[in-house]
Design an enzyme around this catalytic site. Structure first.
Site, PDB file in Angstrom:
ATOM      1  N   GLY A 237       0.819  -1.293  -0.138  1.00 53.88           N
ATOM      2  CA  GLY A 237       0.016   0.178   0.074  1.00 53.88           C
ATOM      3  C   GLY A 237       0.909   1.364  -0.123  1.00 53.88           C
ATOM      4  O   GLY A 237       0.135   2.370   0.272  1.00 53.88           O
ATOM      5  N   GLU A 270       4.674  -6.165   1.590  1.00 54.49           N
ATOM      6  CA  GLU A 270       4.170  -6.627   0.427  1.00 54.49           C
ATOM      7  C   GLU A 270       4.028  -5.608  -0.576  1.00 54.49           C
ATOM      8  O   GLU A 270       2.654  -5.355  -1.176  1.00 54.49           O
ATOM      9  CB  GLU A 270       2.921  -7.373   0.678  1.00 54.49           C
ATOM     10  CG  GLU A 270       2.741  -8.426   1.742  1.00 54.49           C
ATOM     11  CD  GLU A 270       1.679  -9.003   1.908  1.00 54.49           C
ATOM     12  OE1 GLU A 270       0.708  -8.333   1.699  1.00 54.49           O
ATOM     13  OE2 GLU A 270       1.467 -10.096   2.713  1.00 54.49           O
ATOM     14  N   PRO A 271       5.066  -4.899  -1.030  1.00 56.83           N
ATOM     15  CA  PRO A 271       4.733  -3.598  -1.824  1.00 56.83           C
ATOM     16  C   PRO A 271       4.471  -4.028  -3.231  1.00 56.83           C
ATOM     17  O   PRO A 271       5.199  -5.158  -3.593  1.00 56.83           O
ATOM     18  CB  PRO A 271       6.058  -2.959  -1.824  1.00 56.83           C
ATOM     19  CG  PRO A 271       7.163  -4.024  -1.573  1.00 56.83           C
ATOM     20  CD  PRO A 271       6.373  -4.969  -0.668  1.00 56.83           C
ATOM     21  N   ARG A 273       2.522  -1.812  -6.057  1.00 57.95           N
ATOM     22  CA  ARG A 273       2.461  -0.471  -6.781  1.00 57.95           C
ATOM     23  C   ARG A 273       3.740   0.356  -6.775  1.00 57.95           C
ATOM     24  O   ARG A 273       4.005   0.691  -7.644  1.00 57.95           O
ATOM     25  CB  ARG A 273       1.207   0.181  -6.285  1.00 57.95           C
ATOM     26  CG  ARG A 273       0.846   1.579  -6.890  1.00 57.95           C
ATOM     27  CD  ARG A 273       0.040   2.481  -5.954  1.00 57.95           C
ATOM     28  NE  ARG A 273      -1.228   1.502  -5.361  1.00 57.95           N
ATOM     29  CZ  ARG A 273      -2.415   1.469  -6.092  1.00 57.95           C
ATOM     30  NH1 ARG A 273      -2.499   1.923  -7.247  1.00 57.95           N
ATOM     31  NH2 ARG A 273      -3.311   0.691  -5.721  1.00 57.95           N
ATOM     32  N   ARG A 309      -7.856   0.991 -14.594  1.00 57.08           N
ATOM     33  CA  ARG A 309      -7.930   1.997 -13.592  1.00 57.08           C
ATOM     34  C   ARG A 309      -8.727   3.043 -13.283  1.00 57.08           C
ATOM     35  O   ARG A 309      -9.470   3.356 -12.566  1.00 57.08           O
ATOM     36  CB  ARG A 309      -6.516   2.168 -12.905  1.00 57.08           C
ATOM     37  CG  ARG A 309      -5.766   0.913 -12.822  1.00 57.08           C
ATOM     38  CD  ARG A 309      -4.110   1.231 -12.015  1.00 57.08           C
ATOM     39  NE  ARG A 309      -4.333   1.935 -10.770  1.00 57.08           N
ATOM     40  CZ  ARG A 309      -4.151   3.090 -10.468  1.00 57.08           C
ATOM     41  NH1 ARG A 309      -3.908   4.172 -11.302  1.00 57.08           N
ATOM     42  NH2 ARG A 309      -4.276   3.569  -9.306  1.00 57.08           N
ATOM     43  N   CYS A 353     -17.010   0.128 -26.290  1.00 61.32           N
ATOM     44  CA  CYS A 353     -18.233   0.607 -26.015  1.00 61.32           C
ATOM     45  C   CYS A 353     -18.808   1.034 -24.788  1.00 61.32           C
ATOM     46  O   CYS A 353     -19.625  -0.116 -24.558  1.00 61.32           O
ATOM     47  CB  CYS A 353     -19.196  -0.120 -27.069  1.00 61.32           C
ATOM     48  SG  CYS A 353     -18.477  -0.333 -28.728  1.00 61.32           S
TER      49      CYS A 353
HETATM   50  C1  LIG Z   1      -2.683  -8.134   1.047  1.00 58.10           C
HETATM   51  C2  LIG Z   1      -2.408  -7.397   0.127  1.00 58.10           C
HETATM   52  N1  LIG Z   1      -0.963  -7.165  -0.082  1.00 58.10           N
HETATM   53  C3  LIG Z   1      -0.217  -6.150  -0.623  1.00 58.10           C
HETATM   54  C4  LIG Z   1      -0.893  -5.314  -1.567  1.00 58.10           C
HETATM   55  C5  LIG Z   1      -0.236  -4.519  -2.567  1.00 58.10           C
HETATM   56  O1  LIG Z   1      -0.632  -3.444  -2.347  1.00 58.10           O
HETATM   57  P1  LIG Z   1       0.184  -2.023  -3.210  1.00 58.10           P
HETATM   58  O2  LIG Z   1       0.147  -2.595  -4.897  1.00 58.10           O
HETATM   59  O3  LIG Z   1      -0.461  -1.044  -3.089  1.00 58.10           O
HETATM   60  O4  LIG Z   1       1.569  -2.209  -2.606  1.00 58.10           O
HETATM   61  C6  LIG Z   1      -2.507  -5.726  -1.726  1.00 58.10           C
HETATM   62  C7  LIG Z   1      -3.033  -4.889  -2.664  1.00 58.10           C
HETATM   63  O5  LIG Z   1      -4.393  -4.666  -2.958  1.00 58.10           O
HETATM   64  C8  LIG Z   1      -3.095  -6.690  -0.950  1.00 58.10           C
HETATM   65  O6  LIG Z   1      -4.227  -6.627  -0.903  1.00 58.10           O
END
Ligand SMILES: Cc1ncc(COP(=O)(O)O)c(C=O)c1O
Length: 422
Positions: A237, A270-271, A273, A309, A353
């Site tokens: 996140g 857990e990055p 984005r 998106r 469409c």
């Molecule tokens: C459990 C979990 N971890 C990690 C992520 C990755 O988030 P981000 O791509 O924003 O770092 C998400 C995204 O929805 C998620 O649901």
């Protein structure tokens, strides 16, 4: 250094003019910079490890091309997966199962068996029933599974309504106090061991405060947890600059989470984005320039099926001509600023469409004509991985640039691909 730069009015990815790629492979096409991705991976790993021992588990859902996963696996990354399909991809990419965390609210028995067979590090569990199911399946397989409880910390991370995950009303995680009470029940189960606690807060989160709050809650949880618990997973996140946001540096997120160091556990992040988002652009070709009354439309070859998106989250993507005599763009050209000379408001739309098939409304852009290329920036995360064949449109190719070389890491789909399996 930025991987996407304008030189003499022309967009380059690393040392390659992106127009060359579009002319060779057509547009739409996703163009990734290997350097941008790996720089971000190394930056996040270094920033967090300065504060506490951290394993980076790249969030596969953000961009799951096996070649991208291989680059990250070779760089030492672990992986956050949410399906059997993502597990398959990571294994094909050479990912280490002992650095895989398996999230998801509704894992099937087949998916759990697959992950048990490969001995993934953690099953991040989202309900008591899931823990009991994993215990039964592990018993049948003669295994002991490491589980983490995904707690719902009831923290408002102020994201888009469709990407918030940590409020009570969301489907994710187990209510905080209930999760604490469940610890004792897990101890009585023979084929699972409580090895972690997990709290993903939503995405993107452009302030560090929600992480600081989550750290406090997680420390509270840890006071009730057994010594078998070795990992704290804070999810992903972390923010990304799409437009004029000022997301914190990785070091600031790490600092906000640093009180967790007192617990003496390993952190998992857990990055997705924040690593891959700005490592790609989506190239598109203007098919027609059309005016309707006061409005001008750039009607492009790229549809919401290629990048959903904007339609799904009202997401902003910076867009600029691949070639233009106008000065190199700054993302600060918002509609609220005085328009730089030579720009006029246009809607950039696709061929699908649906009236939501729009990438930008009343955006100030340089003049363009049929055949010109535009670049849709920040397209690396939740771009190709969320694409579809809607309107029976073959999906675009993915091209990976490294220095002055480039290669196709996924070919453009054909009409035959559309019918495969039907
Ligand atoms: C459990 C979990 N971890 C990690 C992520 C990755 O988030 P981000 O791509 O924003 O770092 C998400 C995204 O929805 C998620 O649901």
């Amino acid at each position: 250094m930025d991987a996407f730069t304008y030189r003499d009015g022309e967009l380059f990815c690393e040392a390659v003019a992106v127009e060359k790629i579009a002319r060779e492979f057509g547009a739409p096409a996703y163009v990734y910079s290997e350097r941008a991705l790996l720089e971000r991976y190394r930056a996040v790993a270094a920033a967090f490890n300065r504060y506490l021992p951290t394993t980076v588990c790249y969030s596969v859902k953000s961009c799951s091309n096996v070649n991208i996963l291989r680059l990250l696996a070779e760089a030492g990354s672990g992986f956050d997966i949410v399906s059997g399909g993502e597990l398959f991809r990571v294994l094909q990419a050479g990912g280490d199962p002992r650095k895989i965390v398996f999230a998801g609210v509704a894992k099937t028995a087949d998916e759990i068996r697959f992950a048990l067979d490969r001995d993934v590090l953690l099953f991040n569990c989202e309900s008591e029933a899931e823990v009991l199911t994993i215990n039964d399946l592990a018993a049948a397989a003669g295994k002991t599974a490491g589980v983490a409880l995904r707690v719902n910390p009831d923290i408002d991370a102020h994201t888009h309504a469709k990407t918030t995950t940590a409020k009570k009303e969301n489907k994710f995680g187990i209510e905080f106090e209930r999760a604490k009470k469940f610890i004792a029940a897990i101890a009585a189960l023979k084929n699972v061991v409580l090895r972690g606690v997990d709290a993903h807060l939503g995405s993107p989160i452009n302030t560090v405060a929600p992480y600081a709050l989550a750290a406090e809650k997680l420390l509270d949880f840890l006071r009730a947890a057994p010594d078998t618990l070795t990992h704290i997973d804070i999810g992903g996140g972390f923010g990304l600059r799409y437009h004029d946001e000022e997301p914190p540096e990785f070091a600031a997120y790490a600092q906000a989470l640093s009180p967790l160091a007192a617990a003496g556990k390993r952190l998992i992040i857990e990055p997705g984005r924040s690593l891959i988002g700005n490592a790609a652009v989506l190239l598109t070709e203007i098919q027609y320039v059309k005016t309707n009354g006061e409005k001008t439309f750039y009607l492009t070859s790229t549809g919401m099926n290629d990048l959903i998106r904007p339609a799904l989250y009202d997401a902003y993507h910076f867009i600029w001509n691949v070639k233009t005599a106008l000065p190199p763009p700054s993302r600060l050209f918002g509609n609220d600023l005085a328009p730089p000379a030579g720009l006029s408001p246009v809607d950039v739309t696709g061929p699908v469409c649906e009236s939501s098939d729009v990438f930008a409304k009343d955006r100030l852009l340089p003049p363009a004509r049929r055949g010109d290329l535009l670049a849709i920036f920040s397209a690396g995360a939740y771009g190709f991985s969320m694409s579809s064949n809607y309107n029976s449109r073959p999906r675009p190719p993915e091209i990976l640039v490294s220095g002055n070389r480039y290669r196709v890491i996924r070919r453009r789909e054909t009409y035959e691909d559309l019918l495969r399996g039907e």
